[in-house]
Enzyme design. Sequence first.
Site, PDB file in Angstrom:
ATOM      1  N   TYR A 102      -6.914   3.826   0.282  1.00 45.93           N
ATOM      2  CA  TYR A 102      -6.387   4.682   1.346  1.00 45.93           C
ATOM      3  C   TYR A 102      -7.456   4.954   2.396  1.00 45.93           C
ATOM      4  O   TYR A 102      -8.607   5.259   2.087  1.00 45.93           O
ATOM      5  CB  TYR A 102      -5.883   6.009   0.770  1.00 45.93           C
ATOM      6  CG  TYR A 102      -4.616   5.882  -0.075  1.00 45.93           C
ATOM      7  CD1 TYR A 102      -3.861   4.715  -0.094  1.00 45.93           C
ATOM      8  CD2 TYR A 102      -4.183   6.940  -0.855  1.00 45.93           C
ATOM      9  CE1 TYR A 102      -2.713   4.598  -0.857  1.00 45.93           C
ATOM     10  CE2 TYR A 102      -3.022   6.844  -1.623  1.00 45.93           C
ATOM     11  CZ  TYR A 102      -2.299   5.660  -1.627  1.00 45.93           C
ATOM     12  OH  TYR A 102      -1.158   5.561  -2.389  1.00 45.93           O
TER      13      TYR A 102
ATOM     14  N   GLU B 245      15.174   5.198   9.608  1.00 45.94           N
ATOM     15  CA  GLU B 245      15.998   4.093  10.105  1.00 45.94           C
ATOM     16  C   GLU B 245      17.362   4.612  10.537  1.00 45.94           C
ATOM     17  O   GLU B 245      17.890   5.550   9.937  1.00 45.94           O
ATOM     18  CB  GLU B 245      16.177   3.018   9.020  1.00 45.94           C
ATOM     19  CG  GLU B 245      14.919   2.242   8.692  1.00 45.94           C
ATOM     20  CD  GLU B 245      15.195   1.103   7.725  1.00 45.94           C
ATOM     21  OE1 GLU B 245      16.344   0.998   7.219  1.00 45.94           O
ATOM     22  OE2 GLU B 245      14.281   0.302   7.470  1.00 45.94           O
TER      23      GLU B 245
END
Length: 299
Positions: free
Chosen positions: A59, A220
């Site tokens: 990360y 989305e």
Amino acid sequence: MSQNLETENTNLKTNLSKIIAGTMNWGIWDKNLSTSEMAHLIRICIENKITTFDHADIYGDYTTESQFGKAFGESEISRDKMQFISKCGIQMTSGRANKIKHYDYGKDYIIWSVENSLKNLQTDYLDVLLLHRPSPLMVADEIAEAVEKLKQEGKIIDFGLSNFTSSQTELIRQKTAVNYNQIQFSATHHEAMLDGSLDYMQVHGIRPMSWNPLGTVFREDIDQTRRLKKLLVQLVEKYGVGSDTILLSWILKHPSGIFPVAGTVNIARIQQLIKAVELQLDNLDWFAIWTESMGNKVP
């Protein structure tokens, strides 16, 4: 959690919070929080019963763990009030001098990676070590040797996998105990409850963690997410909680005992997350969410 699930998982040595804080977006990959901002966020999580923090060495191009470690030190919170998860195995080209992205699950590398994560996180042990993604070249015996050595030295308490299929899990499980598998699971990505993955985990006492637990509902604009958002408007009114809470509660209702890994850094949203643990969706609403996700009736 059902009584049966508690019985099946007596092999677990860790006590993770019902919802886990995902740190992937805390560093330079997204929010780029300062040390003081991270320390404040850690305190907020703890205050809201989110005591487990999910990391991976990669990360922030291998920087977020050390940033979190500094923030952990500044937070002055006792280590025994928190649980740290980290993952290893992915070798990226960014942040390290690798010519090509690849996986490394050699014994020496796993041990070195854990020791490096401990140094960065400013802790003596990980509550859970996960192998980040399966490699075609992984050797189960070598992985088991590394895991057992790390356990014996007290550098990891428990062990699991991430993004492993049932057959890949079984390969590792034949050599060393596997107690967790972090997979993609949400109302928009529910294949794991259809392809046997969650069944397999229940049979073998493996606890799932779910990354991206909200799925693509708010990211989305497609038929699937439009159907879900329309239903969520009704459920928000019925239950008096936010859409996030309902979607997490949908995951928590599954009998495999899934731990959602929530990546939000929004304090108001963090303060609402625990409500998902308390909320009991009725069965019809649970099936309604699944139905709208599929776009057809339950088979």
